[in-house]
Scaffold this motif. Structure first.
Motif, PDB file in Angstrom:
ATOM      1  N   VAL A  18       0.846  -1.199   0.000  1.00  8.55           N
ATOM      2  CA  VAL A  18       0.000   0.000   0.000  1.00  8.55           C
ATOM      3  C   VAL A  18       0.876   1.242   0.000  1.00  8.55           C
ATOM      4  N   TYR A  19       0.470   2.212  -0.784  1.00  8.60           N
ATOM      5  CA  TYR A  19       1.138   3.513  -0.818  1.00  8.60           C
ATOM      6  C   TYR A  19       0.071   4.550  -0.508  1.00  8.60           C
ATOM      7  N   THR A  20       0.380   5.481   0.374  1.00 11.36           N
ATOM      8  CA  THR A  20      -0.569   6.544   0.692  1.00 11.36           C
ATOM      9  C   THR A  20       0.158   7.873   0.735  1.00 11.36           C
ATOM     10  N   LEU A  30      -3.279   1.909  -3.845  1.00 12.10           N
ATOM     11  CA  LEU A  30      -2.996   3.316  -3.559  1.00 12.10           C
ATOM     12  C   LEU A  30      -4.142   3.842  -2.715  1.00 12.10           C
ATOM     13  N   HIS A  31      -3.821   4.400  -1.558  1.00 13.98           N
ATOM     14  CA  HIS A  31      -4.844   4.986  -0.693  1.00 13.98           C
ATOM     15  C   HIS A  31      -4.733   6.506  -0.760  1.00 13.98           C
ATOM     16  N   VAL A  32      -5.833   7.135  -1.141  1.00 14.57           N
ATOM     17  CA  VAL A  32      -5.903   8.603  -1.146  1.00 14.57           C
ATOM     18  C   VAL A  32      -7.220   9.004  -0.496  1.00 14.57           C
ATOM     19  N   SER A  33      -7.311  10.268  -0.123  1.00  8.57           N
ATOM     20  CA  SER A  33      -8.565  10.745   0.457  1.00  8.57           C
ATOM     21  C   SER A  33      -8.881  12.128  -0.062  1.00  8.57           C
ATOM     22  N   GLU A  60      -3.970  10.029   6.492  1.00 15.36           N
ATOM     23  CA  GLU A  60      -3.166   9.022   5.797  1.00 15.36           C
ATOM     24  C   GLU A  60      -2.069   8.474   6.693  1.00 15.36           C
ATOM     25  N   TRP A  88       4.525   5.897   2.857  1.00 19.85           N
ATOM     26  CA  TRP A  88       3.808   7.160   3.042  1.00 19.85           C
ATOM     27  C   TRP A  88       4.594   8.277   2.369  1.00 19.85           C
ATOM     28  N   ALA A  90      -1.601   4.516   7.293  1.00 17.03           N
ATOM     29  CA  ALA A  90      -0.296   3.869   7.095  1.00 17.03           C
ATOM     30  C   ALA A  90       0.122   3.083   8.335  1.00 17.03           C
TER      31      ALA A  90
END
Length: 144
Positions: free
Chosen positions: A3-5, A123-126, A32, A48, A36
């Motif tokens: 995972v990449y954030t 990929l984690h984004v907000s 984030e 991160w 992470a």
């Protein structure tokens, strides 16, 4: 990397009544950042990306992430900028009073390591990141 954030991290100062207390708690937080750390604690390989100021609070953010096993090799430190901070007052029987001190640091599209992000599983984004300070960087990461 699993995972990449990417996003903003803050120092958070908590106390009862700031005006009258002699002791406070200093910690680190951020949407984030929290994702992470949580995923790393569950055994995932997490990276991160964010920017912090070249100050002690910025170093605390990076140290906390490293201590949790989060890869911060792409994180940026910006000279002449302060790391964001949240001041949180908690009083019995009342809602917490929260004041944000936004950082001067801004994650830019050029800070996004396209090759590393393209190689991760998730990929984690907000929307918080996009709304506050890094819309172009977030869009570049999503395109990757």
């Amino acid at each position: 990397m699993d995972v990449y954030t990417l996003g903003e991290a803050f120092a958070i100062v908590s106390s009862g009544r700031i005006r009258h207390e002699h002791e406070v708690r200093l910690d680190v937080t951020g949407s984030e950042f929290t994702v992470a750390v949580g995923l790393a604690r569950l055994g995932h390989r997490v990276a991160w990306l964010g920017k912090v100021g070249a100050d002690e609070l910025g170093q605390r953010v990076l140290t906390a992430l490293r201590g949790e096993g989060v890869d911060v090799s792409d994180a940026r430190t910006e000279e002449g900028s302060a790391t964001g901070m949240i001041l949180r007052e908690t009083r019995p029987g009342q809602a917490a009073k929260v004041t944000h001190y936004r950082a001067g640091t801004r994650l830019a599209q050029g800070n996004v390591p396209i090759d590393r992000i393209a190689a991760v599983r998730i990929l984690h984004v907000s929307g918080i990141t996009a709304a506050l300070n890094a819309r172009d960087a977030m869009h570049a990461a999503v395109r990757a």
